[in-house]
Each structure stands twice: as structure tokens, then as C-alpha cells.
Design an enzyme around this catalytic site. Structure first.
Site, mmCIF file in Angstrom:
data_model
loop_
_atom_site.group_PDB
_atom_site.id
_atom_site.type_symbol
_atom_site.label_atom_id
_atom_site.label_comp_id
_atom_site.label_asym_id
_atom_site.label_seq_id
_atom_site.Cartn_x
_atom_site.Cartn_y
_atom_site.Cartn_z
ATOM 1 C CG MET A 222 -1.925 -1.189 1.185
ATOM 2 S SD MET A 222 -3.123 -1.186 2.544
ATOM 3 C CE MET A 222 -2.047 -1.517 3.940
ATOM 4 N N GLY A 223 2.078 1.186 -0.524
ATOM 5 C CA GLY A 223 2.922 2.372 -0.610
ATOM 6 C C GLY A 223 3.177 2.982 0.755
ATOM 7 N N GLY A 226 1.906 1.388 3.981
ATOM 8 C CA GLY A 226 2.455 0.155 4.527
ATOM 9 C C GLY A 226 2.020 -1.064 3.736
ATOM 10 N N GLY A 252 7.828 -3.097 -5.074
ATOM 11 C CA GLY A 252 6.928 -4.245 -5.143
ATOM 12 C C GLY A 252 7.664 -5.521 -5.502
ATOM 13 C CG ASP A 253 9.602 -5.812 -9.222
ATOM 14 O OD1 ASP A 253 8.406 -6.143 -9.346
ATOM 15 O OD2 ASP A 253 10.213 -5.134 -10.070
#
Length: 312
Positions: A222-223, A226, A252-253
Site C-alpha cells: 500500500m505504498g 504500509g 513491489g518486486d
């Protein structure tokens, strides 16, 4: 064993400028080149964490040979299907303000028999101790049900699958019951049909719905908000760590890599969450799509705050 699949790899070219002037002269201050594509980024991060993986997918042309050479130099095992045409180069333009403009090439055309060849290769690796990571977009010519087909076929051989995709690739892949998924908040909201910023209760409900159809682990990034993780008997949320961010590209990776590493090394729930949050936070401090150093990840892991999800 972890096998990462990058259908549409790329050389990631990262340039830094003061401010992007559309239609005008832009002087580049710094350039970085990385072997990229989501699955390859996952393999690079797993390697930096001290784990092992096999990078698979499609490569073509001089750019493809460059990516292969980078992986070989890093000591990352790889087993790609070679195709005609040129693997793409993706350009990311970073401004001092933090704004990022991305220019992504389409990549080569893939034939149906080449897609089948890749699936057969993945089947040859599949077994009860194998995790197949399906990450990112697909190139021209590949059926949008490809992830669904791979999941079905490697499941028959006992393998587990981690799916990190969006849109139709995510929807179609879910039909085959992946074992681990990592949607970001926007992808989850889009899938669930929310045309507004969903509440935590709504995000939790959607994550639980995924669990009902057989997904064992749902990790929602969620950036700045968190991340949330939902497993059987374990539903937690973690505030984002405070780090000096260079770029959110690759965060994200890195979380996907941490999930894969944790599965391969049989980490418990808390260890998995701490590693995911720390790897993701560490990734935003790096230039381009370079993975965070293990020392930084270990340092950040101790700062992770884990809270039970207060929801419906």
C-alpha cells in the site's frame, strides 16, 4: 527451488535530470543501466538476500545477450527461451522533485510454439519443492490466459505459484488458484470493483475472499500506507518504514522476492512479514532497479512494527 518468470524482460535505463521539459532540451546528469523486468528484479533481490533462483522467460537480440551476461556475472542461474527480435529497453526519467516518467518499449513478438516451449520448461522444473514466480506484463503474441495455463500445469506436478500481475492477467490467473499473490492497493481495488479509495475493512474483506478461493498468502502493498498480510490465522498490517527514498520503482518486486525467499527458507509468519517490509523499504533507497543490500534489509527488519488487523 524458486523459478522466476519474466515474459517481457527489459534493460532498464534510468536517467536523472533536474526537471523534464517536454518539447525542449533536457540535459541528463546521470545514467544507470540494469537488467530488468519484474521476475528478473525478483531474482536479483533473492540473490542479494543470499538465496538462489532460476530466471526464465524470453530473451532476444543484443539486449537479451546483455541481460544474460549480467545475470551470469551476478551468479544468477538462468534458462531463457531465445526468440527473434530485440528485448526491449525501458527508460525511466527521474526529476529532482521525485516525479518519474516511464517510456516502455513493446518488446518482441512471441509465437504460440515459443510460449508452449516456455510452459514445458517450467513443467520440467515443477515439483513439490518448487515455487514458480509469475511476475509482470506479457509481450505481443502471448495469450492473456498464459498465467492461468502455467498455474494449472505446474500445479499438476506439485509446484506452488506466486502471482504478481494486474488487469486480465491477474483475473485470469486467479481462476487457476495461485498459492501466493501480491496485489498493490490499486490493483486490489480495481479487481474488487471499487471506484474509490477502499477502507481497510474493504481491503481486508477482499483479501479474505482470495483466501476462500484457495490463495494461501495475500500480501497487499500500500505504498506509504504500509502493507497488509493475510494468511490462515494471521492477519496483520505494518506501517511503512521511514527511509530516505530515491525511487519507489522496484519496491513491489523486492516484496515479491522476500515472499519467495521466505517460502524457500520456510520462514515463519513474523519473519516473513519483517523481511517483506524491510526489503521493500530498502529497495526505495536504491538507484534504478538495483536490489537493497542484505545488511540494510536486516537493519530495517528490526524496525518493522506489526499490528493485528482491526477489521470485520
Amino acid at each position: 527451488m524458486v523459478v522466476t518468470v519474466t515474459m517481457n524482460p527489459a534493460i532498464d535505463k534510468t536517467v536523472e535530470i533536474d526537471e523534464l521539459l517536454p518539447g525542449g532540451l533536457n540535459r541528463i546528469q546521470k545514467v544507470e543501466y540494469d537488467a530488468g523486468g519484474k521476475g528478473i528484479n525478483v531474482s536479483k533481490t533473492i540473490h542479494e538476500l543470499g538465496g538462489k533462483s532460476i530466471a526464465a522467460g524470453f530473451l532476444g537480440g543484443n539486449a537479451g545477450r546483455t541481460i544474460e551476461a549480467v545475470l551470469n556475472d551476478c551468479g544468477i542461474q538462468n534458462d531463457f527461451i531465445w526468440v527473434d527480435g530485440e528485448t526491449r529497453t525501458n527508460t525511466k526519467v527521474f526529476e529532482k522533485s521525485g516525479e518519474v516518467t516511464e517510456l516502455n518499449e513493446p518488446g518482441p513478438q512471441i509465437l504460440a510454439q515459443q510460449a508452449e516451449q516456455l510452459i514445458q520448461k517450467l513443467e520440467s522444473y515443477a515439483g513439490e519443492e518448487t515455487l514458480i514466480v509469475l511476475a509482470g506484463s506479457i509481450p505481443n503474441g502471448v495469450d492473456r490466459h498464459i498465467y492461468e495455463q502455467i498455474i494449472q500445469r505446474v500445479h499438476r506436478r506439485g509446484a506452488k505459484v506466486l502471482l504478481d500481475a494486474d488487469g486480465d492477467l491477474f483475473r485470469n490467473g486467479l481462476k487457476a488458484g495461485p498459492d501466493i499473490i501480491k496485489p498493490n492497493r490499486v490493483e486490489l481495488e480495481e479487481y474488487a470493483g471499487y471506484d474509490y479509495r477502499a477502507s481497510m475493512d474493504e481491503l481486508l474483506k477482499t483479501a479474505r475472499d482470495f483466501r476462500k478461493i484457495g490463495v494461501e498468502t495475500v500480501a497487499v502493498s500500500m505504498g506509504r500506507g504500509g502493507a497488509m498480510m493475510v494468511r490462515e490465522g494471521y492477519e496483520v498490517i505494518c506501517p511503512a518504514l521511514s527511509v530516505k527514498a530515491h525511487s519507489t520503482v522496484g519496491a513491489g518486486d523486492a516484496m515479491v522476492a522476500a515472499l519467495a525467499y521466505a517460502w524457500d527458507h520456510q520462514l515463519d509468519d513474523e519473519q516473513t512479514v519483517r523481511l517483506c517490509m524491510a526489503a521493500s523499504a530498502g529497495a526505495v533507497t536504491t538507484i534504478g532497479t538495483k536490489p537493497p543490500k542484505r545488511e540494510l534489509v536486516d537493519e530495517l527488519a528490526g524496525q518493522v512494527v506489526i499490528e493485528p488487523v482491526q477489521g470485520v
